[in-house]
Write an enzyme that holds these catalytic residues in place. Structure first.
Site, PDB file in Angstrom:
ATOM      1  N   ARG B 258       0.850  -1.187   0.000  1.00  0.00           N
ATOM      2  CA  ARG B 258       0.000   0.000   0.000  1.00  0.00           C
ATOM      3  C   ARG B 258       0.886   1.237   0.000  1.00  0.00           C
ATOM      4  O   ARG B 258       1.384   1.653   1.049  1.00  0.00           O
ATOM      5  CB  ARG B 258      -0.896  -0.024   1.250  1.00  0.00           C
ATOM      6  CG  ARG B 258      -2.120   0.900   1.165  1.00  0.00           C
ATOM      7  CD  ARG B 258      -2.750   1.102   2.535  1.00  0.00           C
ATOM      8  NE  ARG B 258      -1.930   1.978   3.359  1.00  0.00           N
ATOM      9  CZ  ARG B 258      -1.811   1.873   4.677  1.00  0.00           C
ATOM     10  NH1 ARG B 258      -2.456   0.942   5.342  1.00  0.00           N
ATOM     11  NH2 ARG B 258      -1.029   2.711   5.360  1.00  0.00           N
ATOM     12  N   HIS B 262      -3.576   4.661   4.437  1.00  0.00           N
ATOM     13  CA  HIS B 262      -4.809   3.857   4.497  1.00  0.00           C
ATOM     14  C   HIS B 262      -5.944   4.585   3.781  1.00  0.00           C
ATOM     15  O   HIS B 262      -6.632   4.027   2.939  1.00  0.00           O
ATOM     16  CB  HIS B 262      -5.162   3.607   5.962  1.00  0.00           C
ATOM     17  CG  HIS B 262      -6.534   3.037   6.181  1.00  0.00           C
ATOM     18  ND1 HIS B 262      -6.893   1.789   5.722  1.00  0.00           N
ATOM     19  CD2 HIS B 262      -7.628   3.558   6.805  1.00  0.00           C
ATOM     20  CE1 HIS B 262      -8.168   1.568   6.055  1.00  0.00           C
ATOM     21  NE2 HIS B 262      -8.635   2.614   6.709  1.00  0.00           N
ATOM     22  N   TYR B 271       3.683   5.704  11.777  1.00  0.00           N
ATOM     23  CA  TYR B 271       3.962   4.277  12.025  1.00  0.00           C
ATOM     24  C   TYR B 271       4.939   3.618  11.043  1.00  0.00           C
ATOM     25  O   TYR B 271       5.375   2.505  11.263  1.00  0.00           O
ATOM     26  CB  TYR B 271       2.646   3.476  12.035  1.00  0.00           C
ATOM     27  CG  TYR B 271       1.767   3.670  10.808  1.00  0.00           C
ATOM     28  CD1 TYR B 271       1.975   2.926   9.664  1.00  0.00           C
ATOM     29  CD2 TYR B 271       0.727   4.606  10.819  1.00  0.00           C
ATOM     30  CE1 TYR B 271       1.167   3.101   8.551  1.00  0.00           C
ATOM     31  CE2 TYR B 271      -0.077   4.795   9.706  1.00  0.00           C
ATOM     32  CZ  TYR B 271       0.141   4.033   8.579  1.00  0.00           C
ATOM     33  OH  TYR B 271      -0.652   4.203   7.484  1.00  0.00           O
TER      34      TYR B 271
END
Lengths: 326, 356
Positions: B258, B262, B271
């Site tokens: 990805r 998100h 993160y």
């Protein structure tokens, strides 16, 4: 005319529905050759074959989710959850998909399916076998929730639930599975979406559903000795609630008690009491009272008699309805 | 190619992902024909533009949110183009591109994310289920539809998408198991993009690969280079064909990444290090096909420009839904209570209008 108990009437309803519509399929846990733990699906696999009535893996979310896909393809699945508390793993599928698919797709995808849930106590079951879980479902828009109080209604309601274009949570009061009645099948009662006055009375309305219909009928008999002429309304349909029948009765009697097995706090009776208070305020002689389970987890066998509504407790509650001689 | 053939004894998936076109754009296996390769390339190029455009629309306030599939176009496109006309697709919220590739008008796939309704297209018109938000809950739906088709004797297969995080959900397990037991014609396509919002795959699963899970359910599992559209297309095509012909379900894991957050409202800096994505940029699915076919994105620039202009024009229109519709589709026939509530809302709105 045949003498049938409620389990047999439900079995006959499934059998007749499967005969009439090849899209009706039945599946779940132990519903195949074994015939279901309450014998409701007995003989269906033998009569209709394994493609029409089959055992699934032991997973309730998978059962309901699979039924969603089958209904999307034009079938009418009827699935069994075996016991009230064992339906909880399917809660996400029921609330997030079963209830919402029609609305989500603006009516393009209907889910004509029935989720049968044996519920309630009174059979001396072990933990997780006595819950009254109806309020979880009635609180979810998109679901139709029905529960038969009599053997005749069991047949008719299940036939109507299977024919419904909407998903139906069909709650079977397991303590009444063995109640017998003389039935002329497949004649039907007009039970879907409608409450019925089970017993006519003038002084007070007992509003009941499922197992408490019989309890309230017994209470009405006992009440005669106390001088109260009791009317009993059997709701049959929890969603939608037949407000007209309920309110007509309460406006006549001026007093109402809602009786159910489930815990009183935030239970279905709260909705009925609120509706009656809103719509019948000027006819009421006393606040609407509720008789239900204590707000405790459903108790073990030795204690369940205290949890379940019984005629004495209902009579005591009727006595608190601010009668003129008090 | 041996590892992607149906194997009755269910050999374990290979540790090395199945690859037909390597990172340099060189063929390393039997490729689909030229026509298929070009359609994969085209759909990926248009798909990336769609992803970029949709994210841009969030910045302009035209979309509430957009979960991008940038970097995952080979999975979105490769798996979807493997479907035949009668087959069904069960996408997740990240698979708008798959729905678009299947032929759903782009603007209709964005309804959920724009917020004018929860789903914008007719599933039966395209054989595409609504984009599914609750993780892995579309798995049992796919199994049910596939099982129903099989019971009726209809020859079709169902492709259901889920992400790496979704494989931790109970419904993924139940769907895998039901599919295997029912021998349902389903292909589970797990897009392993390494991240479930902020949680990396290492905290999601200890399985050697997610494809290995298949063995425990008694079905084949294929571990595929998810940035190789030719490999994804070939493996998913074979799995769908086996499903259609009664050979049962399978799991295909597409190993990808990805690249984007998100959604537009997520911040990857909290993160993961920016360098985490670098190796994956080098294996970019479009870059690889540019090299393989000797043409780059510019080959489809005009078409992409046209499509995006159309999409922008559609999205710039203010969507208006009559509040009355809130009550229309809850049941086949609105209940008396809903009719009363609809009337109450109408009255409330009429008062607002009078006061305005």
């Amino acid at each position: 005319m045949a003498q049938l108990n409620m389990a047999q009437a439900l079995n006959r309803a499934l059998r007749d529905a499967m005969t009439d519509d090849p899209n009706v399929v039945v599946f779940g846990e132990d519903v195949g050759p074994y015939g279901g733990v309450f014998t409701v699906t007995e003989g269906l696999t033998a009569q209709f074959g394994e493609d029409r009535c089959f055992d699934s893996p032991l997973a309730e979310s998978g059962i309901v989710g699979t039924a969603v896909g089958m209904a999307m393809y034009g079938m009418r699945p009827v699935v069994e959850m075996q016991f009230d508390a064992f339906a909880y793993p399917a809660f996400e599928q029921i609330t997030s998909h079963v209830a919402k698919m029609r609305n989500r797709t603006r009516g393009k995808v209907a889910l004509p399916m029935v989720i049968r849930i044996p519920y309630g106590g009174g059979i001396g079951g072990v933990e997780h076998h006595g819950d009254s879980s109806e309020a979880y479902y009635t609180h979810t828009p998109g679901l139709t929730v029905v529960t038969p109080g009599t053997t005749a209604d069991a047949y008719s309601l299940l036939r109507a639930a299977i024919e419904s274009p909407d998903p139906v949570i069909f709650m079977e009061p397991k303590s009444r599975y063995w109640s017998r009645a003389d039935l002329e099948l497949p004649a039907r009662t007009d039970a879907m979406n409608r409450a019925v006055v089970r017993r006519v009375g003038q002084d007070v309305t007992l509003i009941a559903y499922g197992s408490t219909v019989q309890t309230c009928m017994e209470t009405a008999d006992a009440a005669k000795e106390e001088g109260w002429d009791v009317e009993v309304v059997d709701l049959r349909s929890l969603t939608p609630l037949d407000e007209d029948t309920v309110c007509a009765s309460v406006r006549k009697t001026g007093r109402a008690v809602v009786v159910h097995e489930s815990s009183v706090f935030s239970g279905y009776g709260a909705e009925v009491a609120a509706t009656v208070s809103e719509k019948c305020f000027h006819w009421l002689e006393a606040p609407v009272l509720r008789v239900g389970g204590f707000d405790v987890p459903y108790p073990p066998k030795d204690l369940e008699e205290h949890q379940l509504p019984h005629p004495d407790r209902i009579l005591d509650t009727i006595a608190r309805l601010q009668w003129e001689d008090q | 190619m041996k590892s992607i053939e149906a194997s009755p004894e269910l050999t374990l998936p290979g540790r090395k992902p199945i690859q037909l076109v390597d990172e340099n754009g060189s063929a390393v296996g039997d490729l689909p024909d030229e026509r298929v390769l070009r359609s994969l390339h085209r759909a990926m190029v248009l798909g990336r533009r769609f992803n970029r455009q949709a994210t841009a629309l969030t910045k302009q306030g035209r979309l509430a949110v957009y979960p991008s599939s940038v970097g995952q176009e080979a999975c979105e496109v490769g798996a979807t183009l493997a479907l035949q006309a009668d087959d069904w697709l069960f996408p997740t919220y990240r698979d708008t591109l798959a729905a678009v590739t299947r032929g759903v008008p782009a603007v209709e796939t964005l309804t959920l994310l724009r917020g004018d309704w929860h789903s914008g297209y007719d599933p039966y018109a395209y054989r595409v289920a609504p984009l599914c938000t609750p993780l892995s809950t579309n798995g049992p739906h796919a199994v049910g539809l596939a099982h129903a088709a099989r019971l009726r004797g209809d020859s079709l297969a169902v492709l259901v998408f889920m992400g790496d995080g979704a494989t931790s959900e109970g419904d993924a397990h139940e769907a895998f198991n039901f599919a295997a037991v029912f021998n349902a014609p389903v292909v589970f396509f797990i897009q392993n993009n390494q991240w479930a919002i902020s949680v990396p795959l290492s905290k999601q699963s200890k399985a050697l690969t997610l494809a290995h899970k298949a063995i425990g359910y008694g079905m084949p599992g294929y571990h595929v280079d998810g940035n190789d559209a030719a490999a994804v297309y070939t493996v998913v095509s074979e799995a769908l064909e086996r499903a259609r012909s009664g050979g049962g379900p399978s799991i295909v894991e597409g190993l990808t990444y990805r690249i984007d957050p998100h959604t537009n409202s997520d911040d990857t800096n909290r993160y993961r290090d920016a360098s985490d994505a670098e190796p994956w940029r080098a294996t970019d699915p479009i870059l690889r096909f540019n090299r393989l076919l000797g043409v780059d994105e510019s080959a489809y620039a005009d078409e992409a420009d046209r499509m995006m202009a159309e999409l922008r024009a559609e999205m710039n229109k203010d969507a208006h839904v009559d509040p009355d519709e809130l009550f229309e589709h809850v049941y086949a026939v609105p209940t008396p209570r809903l009719r009363a509530q609809a009337a109450a809302l109408r009255a409330e709105l009429a008062v607002d209008r009078d006061e305005a």
